[in-house]
Enzyme design. Structure first.
Site, short mmCIF file in Angstrom:
data_model
loop_
_atom_site.label_atom_id
_atom_site.label_comp_id
_atom_site.label_asym_id
_atom_site.label_seq_id
_atom_site.Cartn_x
_atom_site.Cartn_y
_atom_site.Cartn_z
N LYS A 119 0.84 -1.21 0.00
CA LYS A 119 0.00 0.00 0.00
C LYS A 119 0.87 1.25 0.00
O LYS A 119 0.65 2.17 -0.79
CB LYS A 119 -0.91 0.01 1.24
CG LYS A 119 -1.53 1.37 1.54
CD LYS A 119 -2.38 1.39 2.78
CE LYS A 119 -1.70 1.72 4.06
NZ LYS A 119 -1.49 3.13 4.40
N ASN A 120 1.86 1.28 0.88
CA ASN A 120 2.62 2.52 1.07
C ASN A 120 3.62 2.79 -0.05
O ASN A 120 4.25 3.85 -0.07
CB ASN A 120 3.32 2.51 2.44
CG ASN A 120 2.30 2.75 3.56
OD1 ASN A 120 1.14 3.07 3.30
ND2 ASN A 120 2.73 2.58 4.81
N CYS A 157 -4.81 7.84 9.48
CA CYS A 157 -4.97 7.17 10.77
C CYS A 157 -4.76 8.16 11.90
O CYS A 157 -3.82 8.97 11.88
CB CYS A 157 -3.94 6.04 10.89
SG CYS A 157 -4.46 4.53 10.10
N ARG A 191 0.34 14.55 13.41
CA ARG A 191 0.73 14.39 12.01
C ARG A 191 0.72 15.71 11.23
O ARG A 191 -0.03 15.86 10.25
CB ARG A 191 -0.13 13.34 11.32
CG ARG A 191 -0.22 12.04 12.11
CD ARG A 191 -0.86 10.92 11.33
NE ARG A 191 0.05 10.35 10.35
CZ ARG A 191 -0.27 9.34 9.55
NH1 ARG A 191 -1.47 8.83 9.57
NH2 ARG A 191 0.61 8.85 8.70
N ASP A 247 4.66 0.63 12.02
CA ASP A 247 3.46 0.00 11.45
C ASP A 247 3.32 -1.47 11.85
O ASP A 247 2.32 -2.11 11.50
CB ASP A 247 3.47 0.12 9.91
CG ASP A 247 3.25 1.55 9.45
OD1 ASP A 247 2.95 2.42 10.29
OD2 ASP A 247 3.38 1.80 8.23
N ARG A 297 -8.54 -0.65 4.39
CA ARG A 297 -7.62 0.35 3.85
C ARG A 297 -6.29 -0.28 3.49
O ARG A 297 -5.62 0.19 2.56
CB ARG A 297 -7.34 1.45 4.88
CG ARG A 297 -8.46 2.45 5.09
CD ARG A 297 -7.95 3.60 5.94
NE ARG A 297 -6.64 4.02 5.48
CZ ARG A 297 -5.65 4.44 6.26
NH1 ARG A 297 -5.82 4.53 7.56
NH2 ARG A 297 -4.49 4.79 5.76
#
Ligand SMILES: CC(=O)N[C@H]1[C@@H](OP(=O)(O)OP(=O)(O)OC[C@H]2O[C@@H](n3ccc(=O)[nH]c3=O)[C@H](O)[C@@H]2O)O[C@H](CO)[C@@H](O)[C@@H]1O
Ligand SMILES: C=C(OP(=O)(O)O)C(=O)O
Length: 429
Positions: free
Chosen positions: A22-23, A126, A131, A316, A408
């Site tokens: 995903k990232n 998230c 952030r 993560d 997600r």
């Protein structure tokens, strides 16, 4: 809203195919904005975040074609996306689209680099800390952009185009590095980024950009040098395997016991996590096909772990490791150094009977062999999957609510675990 029901107690045995990351997929898709030609991405995971980014890019006028399965493709084959940003019709990324996903903010870099302007809503993502995006803004300013914040939007302008500069990040930031690399690729002159993030997803982005004609060296190290070019062209690139998904299933196997092959996983992408799992008592081996995780007979040993930027232990995987330590034979400690509010899973893990106390950025976990299934609530992406891991090992039934967080970032999670003997089902509502 869908829920996931698990009946715990089965060891995992079998093979789990690891999806594209995903990232990595998200910044690679965003990089499609940098060229009027077609960027073809293979091995893109089928995830809610990918679908959401398709909507965001569509709003800018990008044409995205998803090539489905072809004859001979495996059951879990990732999709191929053909991304064509021939004409960018809108340089605004609106709140309604951006607020759901952190990475969507990164469109600011290619829009600014190619169109010399961008108006992008401050991002969501998230809820694991405040952030801020100050370092992303700083990076763009160093490349000559003028930036204003207006009604929740970051308004960036560079009328004559961006120019190369020196960007020294005071703190390692993955998003900041992605943004700096994409913006500098089309800036006039040379850019040097120091204290850059070294995550494999940065190298994957740089590899793809170089295939598109960019001149980037040093990605994967703290010093990246970029010689800007006037334009980029189309290319074809395969998204690298998801190290967080691989680490998650490795931890799940260590948790339940069993023997699982993580097909397509690359150990060098998650060595620190594999080292921690070995210390905790799992047997790890790897070959050209992927990684094998075995835990038979003996219990889980406690570990002391601190999260850190790559190649350190990834934040993560912090929630997943905590779920494992809940079952360890003794006391462990996990310190979270990347995000200030990434312990939302602690109160949910307690519902299984976990004994965890928080002391600032450190969680102390007293292991117990007595975990009981419970109704729990998923709070963010990785926290959600830590509840799945606990549920797989707990006695009786676990019901996980709010699983949209899981969707997600985990492709076909129930199918992959069920194929290895877990009792897990999605209840659609
Ligand atoms: C889509 C994606 O790839 N998300 C990953 C990315 O998030 P993301 O790119 O958001 O994370 P960063 O590496 O930027 O954040 C690291 C730290 O820097 C801080 N910071 C960041 C930017 C900024 O302008 N100012 C600032 O203070 C953050 O609050 C955090 O404390 O890297 C994180 C750290 O590996 C991962 O957990 C996320 O899964
Ligand atoms: C925190 C994550 O995602 P995001 O940065 O998109 O919120 C994650 O992938 O664990």
């Amino acid at each position: 809203m869908d829920r996931i029901r698990i009946v715990g107690g089965n060891p995992l045995h079998g093979t789990i195919p690891i999806s594209g990351a995903k990232n990595a997929a998200l910044p690679l898709m965003i990089a499609g904005l940098l060229t009027p030609e077609t960027l073809i991405l293979d091995n893109v995971p089928r995830l809610a975040d990918v679908a959401q980014l398709q909507r965001i890019l569509g709003n800018h006028g990008v044409d995205i074609m998803s090539v489905g399965k072809r004859p001979g493709d495996g059951q879990y084959q990732g999709q191929t996306l053909q991304i064509s940003a021939a004409d960018i019709i809108d340089t605004t990324a609106p709140y309604e689209l951006v607020s759901r996903m952190r990475a969507s903010f990164w469109v600011i870099a290619p829009l600014l680099a190619r169109m010399h302007e961008a108006r992008v809503s401050l991002p969501g993502g998230c809820a694991i800390g405040t952030r801020p995006v100050d370092l992303l803004i700083m990076a763009l300013e160093k490349l000559g952009a003028s930036i204003d914040i207006d009604a929740g939007y970051v308004v960036a302008k560079a009328p004559g185009g961006l120019r190369g500069g020196t960007i020294d990040f005071p703190k390692v930031t993955v998003g900041g590095t992605h943004v700096a690399v994409m913006a500098a690729a089309l800036a006039k002159g040379t850019t040097v980024i120091t204290n850059a993030a070294c995550e494999p997803e940065i190298s994957d982005l740089a590899d793809c950009l170089n295939k598109m004609g960019a001149r980037i060296s040093g990605a994967g190290t703290p010093r990246i040098e970029i010689e800007g070019v006037a334009s980029l062209h189309g290319a074809r690139h395969t998204v690298l395997p998801d190290r967080i998904e691989a680490g998650t299933y490795a931890i799940a196997t260590a948790m339940t016991g069993g023997d699982v092959r993580l097909a397509g996983a690359r150990p060098e992408l998650l060595q620190s996590a594999l080292d921690v799992l070995t210390e905790a008592g799992a047997e790890i081996s790897s070959d050209a096909e992927g990684i094998r995780v075995v835990r038979n007979g003996h219990g889980i040993r406690p570990v002391q772990v601190t999260t850190a930027p790559f190649p350190g232990f990834p934040t993560d995987l912090q929630a997943q490791l905590m779920a494992l330590m809940v079952r360890a034979q003794g006391a462990s400690a996990i310190t979270e150094t990347i995000f200030e509010n990434r312990f939302m899973h602690v109160q949910e893990l307690a519902r299984f009977g976990a004994r965890i106390s928080l002391d600032g950025e450190t969680a102390r976990i007293e292991g117990t062999s007595n975990l009981r299934g419970a109704p729990v609530m998923a709070t963010d992406l990785r926290a959600s999957v830590s509840l799945v891991i606990a549920g797989l090992a707990a006695e009786g039934e676990t019901m996980i609510n709010r699983v949209y967080h899981l969707d997600r970032g985990f492709e076909r999670l129930e199918d992959k675990l069920k194929a290895c003997g877990a009792t897990i089902e999605r209840i659609r509502e």
